[in-house]
Enzyme design. Structure first.
Site, PDB file in Angstrom:
ATOM      1  N   GLU A  73      -9.685  -5.917  -2.573  1.00  0.00           N
ATOM      2  CA  GLU A  73      -9.070  -4.677  -2.102  1.00  0.00           C
ATOM      3  C   GLU A  73      -9.967  -3.896  -1.131  1.00  0.00           C
ATOM      4  O   GLU A  73     -10.334  -4.419  -0.107  1.00  0.00           O
ATOM      5  CB  GLU A  73      -8.630  -3.821  -3.295  1.00  0.00           C
ATOM      6  CG  GLU A  73      -7.397  -4.379  -4.010  1.00  0.00           C
ATOM      7  CD  GLU A  73      -6.121  -4.392  -3.169  1.00  0.00           C
ATOM      8  OE1 GLU A  73      -6.095  -3.785  -2.078  1.00  0.00           O
ATOM      9  OE2 GLU A  73      -5.137  -5.036  -3.595  1.00  0.00           O
ATOM     10  N   HIS A  98      -7.897  -5.591   1.083  1.00  0.00           N
ATOM     11  CA  HIS A  98      -6.613  -4.917   1.270  1.00  0.00           C
ATOM     12  C   HIS A  98      -5.967  -5.368   2.579  1.00  0.00           C
ATOM     13  O   HIS A  98      -6.618  -5.416   3.626  1.00  0.00           O
ATOM     14  CB  HIS A  98      -6.869  -3.413   1.299  1.00  0.00           C
ATOM     15  CG  HIS A  98      -5.683  -2.560   1.017  1.00  0.00           C
ATOM     16  ND1 HIS A  98      -4.927  -2.671  -0.128  1.00  0.00           N
ATOM     17  CD2 HIS A  98      -5.114  -1.532   1.725  1.00  0.00           C
ATOM     18  CE1 HIS A  98      -3.965  -1.770  -0.120  1.00  0.00           C
ATOM     19  NE2 HIS A  98      -4.045  -1.072   0.998  1.00  0.00           N
ATOM     20  N   SER A 155       0.844  -1.193   0.000  1.00  0.00           N
ATOM     21  CA  SER A 155       0.000   0.000   0.000  1.00  0.00           C
ATOM     22  C   SER A 155       0.882   1.247   0.000  1.00  0.00           C
ATOM     23  O   SER A 155       1.603   1.475  -0.975  1.00  0.00           O
ATOM     24  CB  SER A 155      -0.962  -0.046   1.189  1.00  0.00           C
ATOM     25  OG  SER A 155      -2.018   0.869   1.038  1.00  0.00           O
TER      26      SER A 155
END
Length: 558
Positions: free
Chosen positions: A346, A464, A215
């Protein structure tokens, strides 16, 4: 280098909870570096392998007082033995444990199996350097938090984790010499220089450094690949779920964000100098505690609040000097081997939190043109932004009003593609023209997740950070998986592929029992191959190509 430790690595007590316990100080390893002597601890990996841990070491001077908002300075030598037996503090951020927060947070951790000693040859191992996620405003490299080394220490590598400055303290950018920006990214550069200078003392190879970022950490790597400050400081890259080749512009400053922070901390913003001088006087902890009030929509939008900036030239060493996407188009980046990819779903959490909140759902539904650019990260308040919003709503959400029942799947995909998917896939397409790239999609659905819905025991897809559960240990999210857990197979696969890559620039290993039936082929723009990492490992093609084309048409390359 001198090493003081027991002859067989460490005879350590390993608690039933799977947490390693340091040995008494008299048995702890001591290494000698050009900066001074360092005492570490002896721990055990997830399968009981002994390893050394050196935690909480300074890699730069504490960025306090007049050094606040400035580029980091190298740490100075010390006398005596530095205690590196436990983690250092997190950088200031929102947290309920303020005792674990300090502006004196530029710390680095090294985990290794073998230390060189007098009379023995130094077998230098490949090094994986982990850059943590957190949107440039949260998380850390602490071993007890979300960067535990227990899985990677089952493998034959040296692992490094680190902190870098976050939020306004790390990313204030005024467009003036007072705060040109990118201080947190320059911290990472300083850490990489520390690694080049000292990692051999811990059994690591300074000529085999793999950057692994997730990220915000992945976004950082895609800037290190083009930054003049980072050249030749690493040799391979694993870019997980983010990139700087996105639909959002990289600005030259975020003065408006600095002014918002100043108002929250009761500082004047009449002039930049007065504002920065006042912010230098504020308690560092207040920058973290005030962060929730910096957002514009709900509790966390825009997700990418703090951005890297293309620094104006005030005579300082500049981290970023040109638009990243254009630089990648020219092929002007470090052409090193790369792994890159995304998770299946995600960013589900902001979609769920928006649709389950009547106020937020109503705001987004009735004023989509205002809130969509903020939430999905593109230009605001222009005719073109309204056209983009119209197209995205039509494609992902349809014509009707937003509702939890009808809109959740589409809004999850819209958040996923806008925040992570498009930028990562564009990065892969750009760099694959010049270097070898292995693309993946992580789709393995385990029992644990960062997002549960519709109840607190049902993971909502593969979201995510979920793939990090199989690379690094984080006790608040999932237990340490053992051979008795179904998730252990994925731990073995991921750590083996990532460390194979660190060793050979190739994630494949046909002699490995966990990987022998897999041949992960590099990406090319015609076939668009990717490895689907699910219950099985399977090569597929054209990852989310229909969705990618929507964004590619809305934000074409020039």
């Amino acid at each position: 280098m001198n090493l003081r430790a027991s002859g067989t690595l460490c005879l350590v007590v390993f608690l039933s909870l799977g947490i390693a316990n340091p040995m008494p100080p008299k048995n702890d390893p001591i290494v000698t570096t050009s900066l001074g002597k360092i005492r570490g601890a002896c721990l055990k990996s997830s399968t009981g392998k002994d390893f050394y841990a050196f935690r909480g070491m300074h890699y730069a001077k504490p960025p306090v007082n007049e050094l606040r908002f400035k580029a980091p300075l190298p740490v100075e030598k010390w006398n005596g033995i530095l205690d590196a037996t436990k983690d250092g503090p997190m950088c200031p951020q929102p947290t309920t444990n303020l005792s674990d927060v300090s502006e004196d947070c530029l710390r680095i951790n090294v985990y290794t199996h073998n230390l060189p000693s007098e009379g023995t040859s130094n077998v230098r191992k490949p090094v994986i350097v982990y850059l943590h996620p957190g949107g440039f405003y949260a998380v850390s490299g602490q071993s007890w938090n979300f960067a535990g080394p227990l899985y990677f220490m089952d493998r034959d590598i040296v692992l490094v984790t680190l902190n870098y400055r976050l939020g306004t303290l790390g990313f204030l950018s005024t467009g003036t010499a007072e705060a040109p920006g990118n201080a947190g990214l320059k911290d990472q550069v300083m850490a990489l220089k520390w690694i080049q200078s000292h990692i051999a003392n811990f059994g690591g190879d300074p000529n085999s450094i793999t950057l692994l970022g997730y990220s915000a950490g992945a976004l950082s790597i895609t800037m290190h690949l083009i930054s003049p400050m980072s050249r030749n400081l690493f040799h391979k890259a694993i870019v997980m779920s983010a990139s700087t080749t996105a639909q959002w512009e990289v600005p030259s400053n975020q003065l408006d964000l600095g002014q918002r922070q100043a108002r929250l901390l009761n500082c004047t913003d009449a002039t930049v100098k007065e504002m920065v001088d006042c912010l230098k006087m504020r308690n560092a902890v207040d920058f973290g505690t005030s962060l929730p009030n910096m957002f514009e929509f709900g509790n966390g939008n825009p997700v990418l609040l703090f951005k890297p900036v293309i620094e104006p030239d005030f005579g300082q060493e500049r981290f970023l000097t040109a638009d990243p996407t254009k630089v990648y188009q020219r092929g002007d980046f470090m052409r090193i081997p790369i792994i890159s990819g995304i998770t299946k779903d995600e960013f589900a959490f902001p979609a769920i939190s928006t649709l389950t909140n009547d106020t937020l759902r109503y705001q987004l539904d009735t004023d989509f043109n205002t809130w969509a650019p903020i939430n999905f990260l593109y230009e605001r308040n222009t005719k073109r932004s309204n056209q983009i919003s119209k197209k995205l709503r039509e494609y992902y959400l349809g014509d009707g009003p937003l509702s939890l029942e009808k809109s959740l799947d589409g809004l999850v995909k819209l958040y996923a593609d806008s925040l992570i998917g498009f930028q990562t896939l564009r990065f892969i397409h750009l760099v694959a023209q010049y270097t070898k790239v292995y693309q993946y999609r992580f789709s393995y659905q385990g029992r644990y997740s960062h997002t549960y819905y519709p109840d607190d025991k049902t993971p909502y897809g593969v979201v995510h950070h979920d793939d990090l559960l199989y690379l690094l240990t984080g006790p608040y999210i999932a237990p340490v998986f053992t051979d008795k857990d179904p998730e252990r197979k994925t731990v073995e696969r991921l750590t083996r592929m990532w460390t194979n890559f660190a060793h050979t620039s190739d994630p494949n290993n046909p002699s490995d029992e966990y990987l022998r039936n897999t041949h992960w082929t590099p990406f090319n723009t015609k076939q668009e191959q990717y490895l689907d990492i699910g219950e099985d490992l399977e090569m597929k093609h054209h990852l989310y190509s229909d969705r990618f084309n929507v964004w590619d048409n809305l934000f074409p390359l020039h």
